[in-house]
Design an enzyme around this catalytic site. Structure first.
Site, PDB file in Angstrom:
ATOM      1  N   CYS A 234      -2.914   4.655  -4.814  1.00 30.79           N
ATOM      2  CA  CYS A 234      -3.789   5.784  -4.484  1.00 30.79           C
ATOM      3  C   CYS A 234      -3.474   6.978  -5.385  1.00 30.79           C
ATOM      4  O   CYS A 234      -3.823   8.109  -5.074  1.00 30.79           O
ATOM      5  CB  CYS A 234      -3.671   6.158  -3.011  1.00 30.79           C
ATOM      6  SG  CYS A 234      -2.012   6.595  -2.509  1.00 30.79           S
TER       7      CYS A 234
ATOM      8  N   ASP B 294       0.850  -1.203   0.000  1.00 30.06           N
ATOM      9  CA  ASP B 294       0.000   0.000   0.000  1.00 30.06           C
ATOM     10  C   ASP B 294       0.883   1.250   0.000  1.00 30.06           C
ATOM     11  O   ASP B 294       0.937   1.988   0.981  1.00 30.06           O
ATOM     12  CB  ASP B 294      -0.919  -0.022   1.228  1.00 30.06           C
ATOM     13  CG  ASP B 294      -1.902   1.144   1.233  1.00 30.06           C
ATOM     14  OD1 ASP B 294      -2.166   1.704   0.158  1.00 30.06           O
ATOM     15  OD2 ASP B 294      -2.395   1.493   2.323  1.00 30.06           O
TER      16      ASP B 294
HETATM   17  N1  SAH Z   1      -1.186   0.954   4.621  1.00 33.02           N
HETATM   18  C1  SAH Z   1      -1.297   2.099   5.508  1.00 33.02           C
HETATM   19  C2  SAH Z   1      -1.164   3.403   4.770  1.00 33.02           C
HETATM   20  C3  SAH Z   1       0.102   3.544   3.957  1.00 33.02           C
HETATM   21  S1  SAH Z   1       0.553   5.178   3.603  1.00 33.02           S
HETATM   22  C4  SAH Z   1      -2.608   2.010   6.277  1.00 33.02           C
HETATM   23  O1  SAH Z   1      -3.518   1.302   5.849  1.00 33.02           O
HETATM   24  O2  SAH Z   1      -2.723   2.667   7.307  1.00 33.02           O
HETATM   25  C5  SAH Z   1       2.153   4.994   2.994  1.00 33.02           C
HETATM   26  C6  SAH Z   1       3.211   4.714   4.042  1.00 33.02           C
HETATM   27  O3  SAH Z   1       4.412   4.428   3.335  1.00 33.02           O
HETATM   28  C7  SAH Z   1       3.552   5.835   4.994  1.00 33.02           C
HETATM   29  O4  SAH Z   1       3.425   5.385   6.310  1.00 33.02           O
HETATM   30  C8  SAH Z   1       5.030   6.213   4.688  1.00 33.02           C
HETATM   31  O5  SAH Z   1       5.765   6.481   5.871  1.00 33.02           O
HETATM   32  C9  SAH Z   1       5.529   4.954   4.056  1.00 33.02           C
HETATM   33  N2  SAH Z   1       6.610   5.049   3.057  1.00 33.02           N
HETATM   34  C10 SAH Z   1       6.742   5.928   2.039  1.00 33.02           C
HETATM   35  N3  SAH Z   1       7.773   5.593   1.241  1.00 33.02           N
HETATM   36  C11 SAH Z   1       8.310   4.469   1.766  1.00 33.02           C
HETATM   37  C12 SAH Z   1       9.377   3.605   1.393  1.00 33.02           C
HETATM   38  N4  SAH Z   1      10.094   3.818   0.295  1.00 33.02           N
HETATM   39  N5  SAH Z   1       9.630   2.540   2.158  1.00 33.02           N
HETATM   40  C13 SAH Z   1       8.905   2.285   3.267  1.00 33.02           C
HETATM   41  N6  SAH Z   1       7.860   3.049   3.653  1.00 33.02           N
HETATM   42  C14 SAH Z   1       7.572   4.123   2.918  1.00 33.02           C
END
Ligand code: SAH
Length: 397
Positions: free
Chosen positions: A341, A301
């Protein structure tokens, strides 16, 4: 009266009740309207098309309130829209005390977002029109919900494009607690409405969290889940509370994973069942593959890889890569739930990208279901831009 006169031929999208008027469609704004002023949008012949809010700094010059000339855009109209929106979510109360009560264009209030987390409301004013009506909208929300604590999180990027400065703070009632506790489908989550992403929680993934819980129950007591881009652990918690044995949550944010661990404790889950990795997903996927780990359920996600149409090609490569690596971590018979998204990437394109990853993985996957946000994130049929979250549930066969 402030009239916004369109160029000849530019009335077509409004006749189809699309709620946006682009700057390029406007011939002239009569009466020098200011940001947030109500304007009457007319075609080049002067025929009424819509009532809208003027936004001189935005490429979206007018966001429409109504296509009915007899409507009066006033406090009562705002209150009626809010009451309508709140009542359309009533069926969710049986499952959760965390709901998106108002979702912008879908609820005829372009740029206004209102979320409820138990006894706390969180609002965003992301366009000049709703900024103008902020007091009326907040009063209406308090009246419709009976909830007196309102916090503003108007710190999203969309405000800049409207020429509005970021703003956060208490609008009504008390300062929010550091963690508001919500209960969704029997699972407890802490929500940091002051510092969390968006308004604090990904309400839009409620239906997919439920699906993950069902799949975890189906996989039995040894079930394992890998939750990539886990934020505060939503999918991991849903799986564990449904009986899964072990969850690995991966996120680059240490704060998000600290909240995830507190959420595990909040649900009485053993810390040993709740593994967290503060890491880039690409690195964690590589490490897990090297460790020979495979999972019954893998969730991907990621954040919005394509903020606009210009970024689609690069984003497509990023989605393909994360999916390819994720597929390699699914057990035979296991499930992959993969999301995008990015509004700029439609359902069809996303499915093509994931299919490309499946081909390259040299494993066989079948598509079981398409996934989407729940009823509190509706899409107005005349405003397809409102649909942003799409997901696919695949099974490795
Ligand atoms: N699945 C979550 C929402 C995800 S939002 C839920 O249902 O609550 C996207 C998330 O990805 C964020 O928490 C952000 O910190 C993280 N993120 C962004 N880029 C990333 C990367 N390259 N590796 C790991 N996490 C990442």
């Amino acid at each position: 009266m402030n009239d916004v006169v369109l160029k000849p031929g530019k009335e077509k999208s409004l006749l189809r009740r699309h709620p946006w008027v682009y700057a390029t469609a406007v011939a002239q704004a009569v009466g020098r309207p200011l940001a947030g002023d109500t304007v009457r949008v007319v075609d080049s012949q002067g025929n009424f098309l819509a009532w809208g809010a003027y936004s001189p700094e935005s490429q979206i010059r007018v966001r429409c309130w109504s296509f009915h000339e007899s409507d009066r855009i006033d406090t009562g109209w705002m209150a009626a829209r809010v009451a309508d929106a709140v009542s359309r979510r009533a069926s969710l109360a049986a499952r959760t005390d965390a709901v998106r009560l108002v979702f912008g264009e879908a609820d005829a209030l372009p740029g206004f977002v209102a979320d409820r987390y138990a006894g706390q409301l969180v609002v965003q004013f992301l366009a000049a029109g709703v900024e103008r009506w902020r007091e009326a909208l907040v009063d209406a929300l308090v009246a419709a919900t009976g909830c007196g604590n309102v916090y503003e999180r108007s710190d999203a990027a969309a405000r800049e494009r409207e020429g509005l400065a970021a703003r956060t703070g208490v609008l009504r009632g008390d300062e929010p607690p550091a963690e508001v506790e919500i209960i969704e489908d029997g699972v407890r989550y802490g929500v940091d409405v002051i510092h969390g992403h968006k308004t604090g929680f990904y309400l839009d993934q409620r239906e997919s969290r439920k699906r993950v819980a069902e799949l975890a129950a189906l996989c039995g007591p040894d079930a394992t889940i890998l939750n990539c881009f886990s934020y505060t652990g939503g999918f991991s918690l849903a799986a564990l509370r449904a009986g899964a044995a072990h969850a690995v949550s991966v996120d680059s944010s240490a704060d998000a994973l600290a909240m995830a661990a507190r959420n595990a404790a909040r649900n009485g889950l053993a810390a040993t069942a709740f593994e967290c990795r503060v890491s880039k997903v690409a690195d964690a996927q590589k490490a897990l593959a090297a460790e020979g780990r495979l999972f019954d359920i893998v969730v991907l996600d990621p954040p919005k890889f394509a903020p606009s149409a210009h970024h689609v090609d690069k984003a497509a490569r990023a989605y393909k890569d994360v999916n390819l690596k994720g597929m390699k971590l699914v057990k035979p018979g296991g499930y992959l739930l993969t999301f995008s998204c990015s509004g700029a990437i439609g359902v069809d394109l996303f499915q093509k990208i994931v299919a490309g990853a499946a081909i390259d993985s040299r494993e066989d996957f079948v598509l079981l279901e398409r996934l989407a946000a729940g009823i509190d994130h509706p899409m107005r049929m005349t405003h397809p831009e409102g649909e942003y979250l799409k997901g696919l549930l695949l099974q490795r066969v």
